[in-house]
Design a protein around this motif. Sequence first.
Motif, mmCIF file in Angstrom:
data_model
loop_
_atom_site.group_PDB
_atom_site.id
_atom_site.type_symbol
_atom_site.label_atom_id
_atom_site.label_comp_id
_atom_site.label_asym_id
_atom_site.label_seq_id
_atom_site.Cartn_x
_atom_site.Cartn_y
_atom_site.Cartn_z
ATOM 1 N N ASP A 242 -2.035 0.051 0.394
ATOM 2 C CA ASP A 242 -2.317 -0.963 1.407
ATOM 3 C C ASP A 242 -1.008 -1.399 2.060
ATOM 4 O O ASP A 242 0.080 -0.931 1.691
ATOM 5 C CB ASP A 242 -3.079 -2.153 0.810
ATOM 6 N N ASP A 243 -1.074 -2.301 3.020
ATOM 7 C CA ASP A 243 0.120 -2.706 3.751
ATOM 8 C C ASP A 243 1.180 -3.301 2.822
ATOM 9 O O ASP A 243 2.372 -3.027 2.988
ATOM 10 C CB ASP A 243 -0.245 -3.726 4.837
ATOM 11 N N GLY A 244 0.755 -4.087 1.861
ATOM 12 C CA GLY A 244 1.704 -4.700 0.941
ATOM 13 C C GLY A 244 2.436 -3.674 0.102
ATOM 14 O O GLY A 244 3.636 -3.810 -0.156
ATOM 15 N N MET A 245 1.730 -2.643 -0.341
ATOM 16 C CA MET A 245 2.358 -1.598 -1.152
ATOM 17 C C MET A 245 3.348 -0.798 -0.319
ATOM 18 O O MET A 245 4.434 -0.433 -0.792
ATOM 19 C CB MET A 245 1.281 -0.695 -1.748
ATOM 20 N N VAL A 246 3.003 -0.529 0.931
ATOM 21 C CA VAL A 246 3.924 0.192 1.815
ATOM 22 C C VAL A 246 5.169 -0.658 2.083
ATOM 23 O O VAL A 246 6.299 -0.159 2.053
ATOM 24 C CB VAL A 246 3.233 0.575 3.136
ATOM 25 N N GLU A 247 4.972 -1.948 2.315
ATOM 26 C CA GLU A 247 6.123 -2.828 2.541
ATOM 27 C C GLU A 247 7.023 -2.881 1.307
ATOM 28 O O GLU A 247 8.253 -2.975 1.428
ATOM 29 C CB GLU A 247 5.640 -4.233 2.903
ATOM 30 N N SER A 248 6.417 -2.805 0.126
ATOM 31 C CA SER A 248 7.206 -2.794 -1.099
ATOM 32 C C SER A 248 8.088 -1.549 -1.150
ATOM 33 O O SER A 248 9.282 -1.632 -1.502
ATOM 34 C CB SER A 248 6.285 -2.838 -2.318
ATOM 35 N N GLU A 249 7.531 -0.383 -0.804
ATOM 36 C CA GLU A 249 8.340 0.840 -0.783
ATOM 37 C C GLU A 249 9.392 0.766 0.325
ATOM 38 O O GLU A 249 10.532 1.224 0.153
ATOM 39 C CB GLU A 249 7.453 2.073 -0.597
#
Length: 288
Positions: A242-249
Amino acid sequence: MTEPKLHHYVPQFHLRRFADEQGRLWAWDKQADRIFRTSPGGIAAEKQFYRLTQYEADGHDPLTMEKQLSEMEGEVSLITDQWLEWLLQMEPLDKVPIPRINRWIIARYLAVQMLRTLDTRELLSAMVELDRGTPVDEREARELHTELIWDTGLVERFAKRFRRSVWIFARNDSATPFVTSDNPVAFRSPDNRQWLRSLALVPGSYLVFAMSSRVVLYCHPRIGPFRKLGKFADCLSPVVLDDGMVESENSGQVFMASRFVLSNRADFDAERAFAPTIGSDIYAPPST
């Protein structure tokens, strides 16, 4: 034949995978907090960055390293172009067929990429200066760095670890693209709580490498809690990003970047928010 004067420490084929529909990149300069548009040919590069000045006086071709890197990039581009084509069409848990020779080529590329950047040159120079107490000039920095990249034993040790790791791919179908940077090979601590930067690999840490704005590669060591991931080796992850996981990476690229974070869009709000927290544990997930 004209000599290549601008040497890229991040390959142009990699940068093009993060470009917009016009083939342009948006860059955020995290030092100056400035956003601008550029091309894959005009970023993450310096004039004569790999020129072998230490061998030039003896009549050796000073562009040998630049030519070797270019040859390697051609091989890697062909292999990973095919992977990306497959991965964008695959179902979760489908496996990418990776012949042994291709695994070795990509592992070596990841090892060289982590060593060839401006960040590594600056870190190496700082270590030498600290050790001897005198500054390193530009020429010496170049010579120290190119000798490091040409240390086949060091490259092979890194490549061996990556080659033996569990490779897992993840596809990004969210509205947030993966970003890259001028130092794109990132490492995360075994507990996922920290991004790591070092010329020595921290035991248990794993590699995170965004291959394009839509695909990321994880290389997990086959030790500790990562042993159970063996069943997913070479597969497209079943995890839906999701967007949050992508932002984390993406935060890993902010951490690793010497200066520039690169994207196919001009929105760097999440990256800007993360940058001031580097050195803290504000965004770290709960300890496990």
